[in-house]
Write an enzyme that holds these catalytic residues in place. Sequence first.
Site, PDB file in Angstrom:
ATOM      1  N   SER A 153      59.442  36.296 177.927  1.00  0.00           N
ATOM      2  CA  SER A 153      60.536  37.221 177.576  1.00  0.00           C
ATOM      3  C   SER A 153      60.386  37.584 176.112  1.00  0.00           C
ATOM      4  O   SER A 153      59.816  36.807 175.332  1.00  0.00           O
ATOM      5  CB  SER A 153      61.885  36.519 177.786  1.00  0.00           C
ATOM      6  OG  SER A 153      62.927  37.302 177.228  1.00  0.00           O
ATOM      7  N   TYR A 191      67.727  29.230 177.432  1.00  0.00           N
ATOM      8  CA  TYR A 191      66.749  30.185 177.977  1.00  0.00           C
ATOM      9  C   TYR A 191      65.649  30.469 176.951  1.00  0.00           C
ATOM     10  O   TYR A 191      64.457  30.442 177.271  1.00  0.00           O
ATOM     11  CB  TYR A 191      67.489  31.474 178.341  1.00  0.00           C
ATOM     12  CG  TYR A 191      66.614  32.602 178.843  1.00  0.00           C
ATOM     13  CD1 TYR A 191      66.076  32.569 180.120  1.00  0.00           C
ATOM     14  CD2 TYR A 191      66.344  33.706 178.037  1.00  0.00           C
ATOM     15  CE1 TYR A 191      65.290  33.612 180.591  1.00  0.00           C
ATOM     16  CE2 TYR A 191      65.553  34.748 178.501  1.00  0.00           C
ATOM     17  CZ  TYR A 191      65.027  34.698 179.774  1.00  0.00           C
ATOM     18  OH  TYR A 191      64.236  35.730 180.242  1.00  0.00           O
TER      19      TYR A 191
HETATM   20  N1  LIG Z   1      65.413  41.322 183.711  1.00  0.00           N
HETATM   21  C1  LIG Z   1      65.153  41.206 182.418  1.00  0.00           C
HETATM   22  O1  LIG Z   1      65.668  41.980 181.584  1.00  0.00           O
HETATM   23  C2  LIG Z   1      64.190  40.144 181.940  1.00  0.00           C
HETATM   24  C3  LIG Z   1      63.794  40.168 180.597  1.00  0.00           C
HETATM   25  C4  LIG Z   1      62.879  39.225 180.135  1.00  0.00           C
HETATM   26  C5  LIG Z   1      62.395  38.257 181.003  1.00  0.00           C
HETATM   27  N2  LIG Z   1      62.805  38.241 182.298  1.00  0.00           N
HETATM   28  C6  LIG Z   1      62.244  37.202 183.175  1.00  0.00           C
HETATM   29  O2  LIG Z   1      61.715  37.791 184.331  1.00  0.00           O
HETATM   30  C7  LIG Z   1      61.819  36.879 185.420  1.00  0.00           C
HETATM   31  C8  LIG Z   1      62.522  37.579 186.587  1.00  0.00           C
HETATM   32  O3  LIG Z   1      63.788  38.027 186.146  1.00  0.00           O
HETATM   33  P1  LIG Z   1      64.684  39.047 186.997  1.00  0.00           P
HETATM   34  O4  LIG Z   1      65.492  39.785 186.006  1.00  0.00           O
HETATM   35  O5  LIG Z   1      63.860  39.740 187.992  1.00  0.00           O
HETATM   36  O6  LIG Z   1      65.656  37.989 187.729  1.00  0.00           O
HETATM   37  P2  LIG Z   1      66.407  38.089 189.160  1.00  0.00           P
HETATM   38  O7  LIG Z   1      67.520  37.099 189.073  1.00  0.00           O
HETATM   39  O8  LIG Z   1      66.732  39.495 189.475  1.00  0.00           O
HETATM   40  O9  LIG Z   1      65.297  37.559 190.162  1.00  0.00           O
HETATM   41  C9  LIG Z   1      64.830  36.218 190.035  1.00  0.00           C
HETATM   42  C10 LIG Z   1      64.236  35.744 191.338  1.00  0.00           C
HETATM   43  O10 LIG Z   1      63.933  34.341 191.184  1.00  0.00           O
HETATM   44  C11 LIG Z   1      64.464  33.644 192.313  1.00  0.00           C
HETATM   45  N3  LIG Z   1      64.832  32.251 191.951  1.00  0.00           N
HETATM   46  C12 LIG Z   1      65.894  31.884 191.199  1.00  0.00           C
HETATM   47  N4  LIG Z   1      65.946  30.530 191.132  1.00  0.00           N
HETATM   48  C13 LIG Z   1      64.875  30.060 191.842  1.00  0.00           C
HETATM   49  C14 LIG Z   1      64.414  28.751 192.149  1.00  0.00           C
HETATM   50  N5  LIG Z   1      65.066  27.655 191.722  1.00  0.00           N
HETATM   51  N6  LIG Z   1      63.298  28.624 192.905  1.00  0.00           N
HETATM   52  C15 LIG Z   1      62.650  29.742 193.375  1.00  0.00           C
HETATM   53  N7  LIG Z   1      63.053  30.995 193.112  1.00  0.00           N
HETATM   54  C16 LIG Z   1      64.160  31.155 192.358  1.00  0.00           C
HETATM   55  C17 LIG Z   1      65.698  34.450 192.719  1.00  0.00           C
HETATM   56  O11 LIG Z   1      66.123  34.183 194.035  1.00  0.00           O
HETATM   57  C18 LIG Z   1      65.195  35.875 192.518  1.00  0.00           C
HETATM   58  O12 LIG Z   1      64.513  36.355 193.650  1.00  0.00           O
HETATM   59  C19 LIG Z   1      62.583  35.676 184.898  1.00  0.00           C
HETATM   60  O13 LIG Z   1      61.680  34.656 184.531  1.00  0.00           O
HETATM   61  C20 LIG Z   1      63.293  36.220 183.686  1.00  0.00           C
HETATM   62  O14 LIG Z   1      63.579  35.231 182.732  1.00  0.00           O
HETATM   63  C21 LIG Z   1      63.706  39.159 182.779  1.00  0.00           C
END
Ligand SMILES: NC(=O)c1ccc[n+]([C@@H]2O[C@H](COP(=O)([O-])OP(=O)(O)OC[C@H]3O[C@@H](n4cnc5c(N)ncnc54)[C@H](O)[C@@H]3O)[C@@H](O)[C@H]2O)c1
Length: 269
Positions: free
Chosen positions: A151, A164
Amino acid sequence: MHDIIKDLFDLTGKTAIVTGGAMGIGKGIAMQLAYAGANILIVDIVPETEAQDTLQAIAATGAKVAYLQTDLANTANVAGVIAKAVSVFGDVHILVNNAGIFKYMPLTQLSEEMWDKTLSLNLKAVAFLSKNFINTLIERKHGGKIINISSVDSLKPTGNLSQYDASKGGVRMLTRAFAKEAGKYGITVNDIAPGGINTPGVARIAGDSVTKEQQEAMMAQTAQFIQQLPLQRIGQPDDIGHAALFLASKASDYITGSTLVVDGGLLLV
Ligand SMILES: NC(=O)c1ccc[n+]([C@@H]2O[C@H](COP(=O)([O-])OP(=O)(O)OC[C@H]3O[C@@H](n4cnc5c(N)ncnc54)[C@H](O)[C@@H]3O)[C@@H](O)[C@H]2O)c1
């Protein structure tokens, strides 16, 4: 287009594991790898029924797809993931460590429970899944690619996300540490640092602010945030999918231990 360029991005015959691939960024990544011809194993905590849209969209690209429902925050479950990919598809070549949780929590209210939950999924699962993947590739005597989703918070804290930010800072350094040791086996390890991406997880955070005033404040903050971004738009899961395709493909064969920032210029603000 010249065949040399097509060949660079062709993943036909490769198998990719995408954790947290049922929705959001993970879905965006799985889709791009599927378009490139890879077999896809989605690993996620939600029941398969809740991942149906994603599984159907992947299958519609012509790629083979399988699903494993498991909680990756429990290290005992990590062992079965690589074995599942090998049993379904015969081999494994690409691991995308994407599953992660982010919960706003001011440091004055930081709970040990949230700390442990976040670090278990966002960092510990990445370490042990990668270790199993690397050992499997060593046994099978071929190289591969690990792509960790960190991130921009691993480079600059947003605020109220200390557990986080610590986990993602850890992912960034783990990427470098594993890259250093895995290179001799033909395995590259890189991370992608997304900025603000439109996903169900982000929508959930917005929903966490319960009162009408808080909702309005959050919406105003988001509008201001987008306006300040050099590229003036929120990111989409496909933006991260495109970066992941590059890091999964031959086009990135000489890149390891790097962070690819995909943030619309957020870190410049
Ligand atoms: N969306 C953003 O703005 C953003 C920014 C920087 C980093 N990220 C990173 O990107 C990644 C995905 O984020 P996102 O926004 O798509 O999140 P999201 O919550 O939309 O999707 C996350 C997915 O991970 C799954 N998940 C959650 N806990 C789990 C577990 N214990 N075991 C297995 N699967 C699990 C969920 O069911 C979901 O399908 C994350 O690592 C997040 O930190 C997101």
